[in-house]
Scaffold this motif. Structure first.
Motif, PDB file in Angstrom:
ATOM      1  N   ARG A  71       0.818  -1.224   0.000  1.00 31.77           N
ATOM      2  CA  ARG A  71       0.000   0.000   0.000  1.00 31.77           C
ATOM      3  C   ARG A  71       0.842   1.262   0.000  1.00 31.77           C
ATOM      4  O   ARG A  71       0.545   2.209  -0.706  1.00 31.77           O
ATOM      5  CB  ARG A  71      -0.923   0.003   1.221  1.00 31.77           C
ATOM      6  N   ASP A  72       1.865   1.290   0.824  1.00 29.07           N
ATOM      7  CA  ASP A  72       2.714   2.474   0.952  1.00 29.07           C
ATOM      8  C   ASP A  72       3.698   2.520  -0.220  1.00 29.07           C
ATOM      9  O   ASP A  72       4.375   1.535  -0.497  1.00 29.07           O
ATOM     10  CB  ASP A  72       3.469   2.413   2.285  1.00 29.07           C
ATOM     11  N   PRO A  73       3.804   3.666  -0.903  1.00 33.26           N
ATOM     12  CA  PRO A  73       4.701   3.763  -2.063  1.00 33.26           C
ATOM     13  C   PRO A  73       6.161   3.434  -1.755  1.00 33.26           C
ATOM     14  O   PRO A  73       6.844   2.839  -2.588  1.00 33.26           O
ATOM     15  CB  PRO A  73       4.552   5.217  -2.522  1.00 33.26           C
ATOM     16  N   GLU A  74       6.643   3.788  -0.558  1.00 30.77           N
ATOM     17  CA  GLU A  74       8.034   3.473  -0.210  1.00 30.77           C
ATOM     18  C   GLU A  74       8.238   1.969  -0.048  1.00 30.77           C
ATOM     19  O   GLU A  74       9.282   1.438  -0.419  1.00 30.77           O
ATOM     20  CB  GLU A  74       8.446   4.200   1.067  1.00 30.77           C
ATOM     21  N   PHE A  75       7.253   1.285   0.496  1.00 31.43           N
ATOM     22  CA  PHE A  75       7.339  -0.160   0.673  1.00 31.43           C
ATOM     23  C   PHE A  75       7.298  -0.850  -0.694  1.00 31.43           C
ATOM     24  O   PHE A  75       8.047  -1.794  -0.951  1.00 31.43           O
ATOM     25  CB  PHE A  75       6.191  -0.669   1.547  1.00 31.43           C
ATOM     26  N   ILE A  76       6.429  -0.365  -1.554  1.00 33.25           N
ATOM     27  CA  ILE A  76       6.323  -0.931  -2.904  1.00 33.25           C
ATOM     28  C   ILE A  76       7.631  -0.738  -3.663  1.00 33.25           C
ATOM     29  O   ILE A  76       8.122  -1.652  -4.321  1.00 33.25           O
ATOM     30  CB  ILE A  76       5.130  -0.291  -3.653  1.00 33.25           C
ATOM     31  N   GLU A  77       8.217   0.453  -3.531  1.00 31.28           N
ATOM     32  CA  GLU A  77       9.493   0.738  -4.199  1.00 31.28           C
ATOM     33  C   GLU A  77      10.603  -0.175  -3.688  1.00 31.28           C
ATOM     34  O   GLU A  77      11.409  -0.689  -4.466  1.00 31.28           O
ATOM     35  CB  GLU A  77       9.870   2.201  -3.973  1.00 31.28           C
ATOM     36  N   ALA A  78      10.644  -0.410  -2.384  1.00 30.16           N
ATOM     37  CA  ALA A  78      11.673  -1.282  -1.815  1.00 30.16           C
ATOM     38  C   ALA A  78      11.511  -2.715  -2.327  1.00 30.16           C
ATOM     39  O   ALA A  78      12.502  -3.367  -2.674  1.00 30.16           O
ATOM     40  CB  ALA A  78      11.611  -1.242  -0.293  1.00 30.16           C
ATOM     41  N   ASP A  79      10.282  -3.194  -2.367  1.00 27.11           N
ATOM     42  CA  ASP A  79      10.049  -4.544  -2.890  1.00 27.11           C
ATOM     43  C   ASP A  79      10.376  -4.640  -4.374  1.00 27.11           C
ATOM     44  O   ASP A  79      10.779  -5.695  -4.860  1.00 27.11           O
ATOM     45  CB  ASP A  79       8.606  -4.980  -2.649  1.00 27.11           C
ATOM     46  N   ARG A  80      10.220  -3.553  -5.092  1.00 33.20           N
ATOM     47  CA  ARG A  80      10.522  -3.550  -6.523  1.00 33.20           C
ATOM     48  C   ARG A  80      12.008  -3.839  -6.763  1.00 33.20           C
ATOM     49  O   ARG A  80      12.361  -4.480  -7.754  1.00 33.20           O
ATOM     50  CB  ARG A  80      10.109  -2.220  -7.155  1.00 33.20           C
ATOM     51  N   ILE A  81      12.881  -3.388  -5.860  1.00 33.74           N
ATOM     52  CA  ILE A  81      14.314  -3.690  -5.994  1.00 33.74           C
ATOM     53  C   ILE A  81      14.510  -5.205  -6.028  1.00 33.74           C
ATOM     54  O   ILE A  81      15.199  -5.741  -6.883  1.00 33.74           O
ATOM     55  CB  ILE A  81      15.134  -3.064  -4.838  1.00 33.74           C
ATOM     56  N   ARG A  82      13.866  -5.889  -5.089  1.00 34.82           N
ATOM     57  CA  ARG A  82      13.958  -7.355  -5.015  1.00 34.82           C
ATOM     58  C   ARG A  82      13.343  -7.998  -6.243  1.00 34.82           C
ATOM     59  O   ARG A  82      13.942  -8.874  -6.872  1.00 34.82           O
ATOM     60  CB  ARG A  82      13.240  -7.836  -3.750  1.00 34.82           C
ATOM     61  N   ASP A  83      12.137  -7.573  -6.587  1.00 35.78           N
ATOM     62  CA  ASP A  83      11.403  -8.215  -7.675  1.00 35.78           C
ATOM     63  C   ASP A  83      12.059  -7.991  -9.036  1.00 35.78           C
ATOM     64  O   ASP A  83      12.179  -8.922  -9.835  1.00 35.78           O
ATOM     65  CB  ASP A  83       9.960  -7.718  -7.707  1.00 35.78           C
ATOM     66  N   ASP A  84      12.481  -6.759  -9.296  1.00 37.07           N
ATOM     67  CA  ASP A  84      13.077  -6.452 -10.601  1.00 37.07           C
ATOM     68  C   ASP A  84      14.452  -7.103 -10.781  1.00 37.07           C
ATOM     69  O   ASP A  84      14.814  -7.479 -11.882  1.00 37.07           O
ATOM     70  CB  ASP A  84      13.196  -4.937 -10.810  1.00 37.07           C
ATOM     71  N   SER A  85      15.204  -7.223  -9.697  1.00 36.85           N
ATOM     72  CA  SER A  85      16.555  -7.772  -9.812  1.00 36.85           C
ATOM     73  C   SER A  85      16.581  -9.294  -9.741  1.00 36.85           C
ATOM     74  O   SER A  85      17.496  -9.927 -10.256  1.00 36.85           O
ATOM     75  CB  SER A  85      17.445  -7.218  -8.698  1.00 36.85           C
TER      76      SER A  85
END
Length: 103
Positions: A71-85
């Motif tokens: 829900r929180d944009p900062e949390f989503i952005e942090a998870d994106r590092i894991r998911d994209d890499s």
């Protein structure tokens, strides 16, 4: 106090991405009422195991923090590092409580 121990299986070729992911989550835990004790990365032995340890004053406070996931944009952005890499292959969480040296 409740401490979350997260065991990760990581891609050894993507350790730099995992470090970026970890730095971001350390800041988020600290900003949302927890105390992050750090990420522990492979040094010798198995090269695909990593740990994270962080604590919250109570399970209820940890649950409030968890409500921000997805829900929180900062949390989503942090998870994106894991998911994209693809740096994290899998993980599991365990909750522990401390046995104090001096009760």
């Amino acid at each position: 106090m409740i401490t979350c121990v997260v065991r990760y299986v990581i891609d050894p070729e993507k350790t730099e991405a995992f470090e970026r992911f970890g730095r971001r989550w350390m800041a988020l835990v600290d900003a949302h009422g927890g105390s992050h004790h750090g990420y522990y990365l492979p040094a010798e032995g198995a090269s695909d195991e990593a740990l994270a340890l962080f604590s919250f004053p109570s399970l209820a406070e940890y649950e409030r923090y968890r409500e921000l996931f997805g829900r929180d944009p900062e949390f989503i952005e942090a998870d994106r590092i894991r998911d994209d890499s693809g740096c994290v292959l899998r993980h599991e969480r365990t909750f522990m409580r401390p046995l104090e040296r001096h009760a």
